[in-house]
Design a protein around this motif. Structure first.
Motif, mmCIF file in Angstrom:
data_model
loop_
_atom_site.group_PDB
_atom_site.id
_atom_site.type_symbol
_atom_site.label_atom_id
_atom_site.label_comp_id
_atom_site.label_asym_id
_atom_site.label_seq_id
_atom_site.Cartn_x
_atom_site.Cartn_y
_atom_site.Cartn_z
ATOM 1 N N LEU A 88 7.652 -27.255 66.131
ATOM 2 C CA LEU A 88 8.888 -27.867 66.618
ATOM 3 C C LEU A 88 9.411 -28.934 65.655
ATOM 4 O O LEU A 88 10.625 -29.068 65.479
ATOM 5 C CB LEU A 88 8.654 -28.469 68.009
ATOM 6 C CG LEU A 88 8.483 -27.437 69.125
ATOM 7 C CD1 LEU A 88 8.152 -28.115 70.447
ATOM 8 C CD2 LEU A 88 9.749 -26.606 69.291
ATOM 9 N N PHE B 230 13.073 -28.279 64.362
ATOM 10 C CA PHE B 230 14.147 -29.228 64.657
ATOM 11 C C PHE B 230 14.468 -30.091 63.444
ATOM 12 O O PHE B 230 15.604 -30.552 63.296
ATOM 13 C CB PHE B 230 13.762 -30.099 65.860
ATOM 14 C CG PHE B 230 14.055 -29.446 67.168
ATOM 15 C CD1 PHE B 230 15.245 -29.684 67.827
ATOM 16 C CD2 PHE B 230 13.156 -28.564 67.743
ATOM 17 C CE1 PHE B 230 15.532 -29.083 69.037
ATOM 18 C CE2 PHE B 230 13.429 -27.940 68.936
ATOM 19 C CZ PHE B 230 14.628 -28.197 69.590
ATOM 20 N N LYS C 152 14.045 -33.133 70.377
ATOM 21 C CA LYS C 152 12.752 -32.484 70.167
ATOM 22 C C LYS C 152 11.672 -32.934 71.156
ATOM 23 O O LYS C 152 10.989 -32.087 71.745
ATOM 24 C CB LYS C 152 12.276 -32.695 68.737
ATOM 25 C CG LYS C 152 10.883 -32.144 68.449
ATOM 26 C CD LYS C 152 10.444 -32.442 67.041
ATOM 27 C CE LYS C 152 10.283 -33.917 66.793
ATOM 28 N NZ LYS C 152 9.179 -34.515 67.604
#
Length: 224
Positions: free
Chosen positions: A90, A94, A110
């Motif tokens: 992630l 992101f 996020k």
């Protein structure tokens, strides 16, 4: 969270203390601290885009730091926990969006997604009687019973859900220009870290009740 919670059956010898407790902490929180410091030292200008430029540079540093943290975890600990894998994916995903769109809001979004994912996984596992926290951490809490892991999964699931809601509220405040990115980042780095530490301490009674072993004085004397 990290894999540093000690444990073992109450009737068996206490396990040795974690040899890499400081390393676990550095792997968990080091990348976020790198982002914070990079942002603070590169966003001191007065231009309209000073903060965003600092956020972009911090994001690049964050992405590099999380990759290094995963490599160090594999090298020194012999594994990369599922939680670190998810966080790494992630952060990179992101982070790429933040750089591409030049928009720091992706950084704020996020944590909400991470917290929501962990909350859904842990609470879903609790609903079906599966202690998912045990598998996420891959921790050596051999003494904690399945019931103990199940309760810990429920409690951490609720904690992550609360963090997710709080982060989303802060995101909306930033969108409404009622909260600054700087304040959010300070809360994220220092407030959430301290809160997570305190919540971990609050779970000690659950672990003690369900099998956590405490080293006796003789063992501590030998280790000294």
């Amino acid at each position: 969270m990290s894999d540093v919670l000690p444990g073992g059956p109450e009737t068996a010898p206490a396990p040795p203390p974690a040899k890499h407790g400081w390393l676990n902490f550095a792997i968990d929180f080091g990348p976020l601290l790198v982002f914070f410091l990079t942002y603070k030292f590169t966003s001191g200008g007065t231009g309209a885009f000073a903060a965003t430029t600092g956020a972009i540079k911090g994001t690049v540093a964050f992405m590099v730091a999380i990759v290094i943290a995963m490599a160090v975890s594999k090298w020194k600990l012999g594994k990369i926990s599922p939680m670190l894998w998810m966080s790494g994916v992630l952060v990179i995903g992101f982070g790429a969006l933040t750089i591409w769109f030049h928009d720091e809001r992706f950084i704020v979004m996020k944590p909400t997604i991470i917290y929501a994912a962990f909350a859904a996984l842990l609470l879903g596992g609790y609903w079906f009687g599966k202690p998912m926290l045990k598998y996420l951490l891959q921790s050596a809490l051999d003494g904690v019973t399945e019931q103990g892991w199940l309760l810990l999964s429920r409690n951490w699931g609720l904690f992550f859900a609360a963090l997710g809601i709080a982060n989303h509220v802060m995101y909306e405040l930033i969108e409404a220009k009622r909260m600054s990115f700087d304040l959010w980042l300070t809360i994220k780095v220092w407030g959430v870290t301290a809160l997570s530490f305190l919540f971990t301490l609050s779970q000690l009674p659950v672990m003690l009740k369900h099998g956590l072993a405490v080293p006796d004085e003789a063992a501590l004397d030998k280790q000294a």
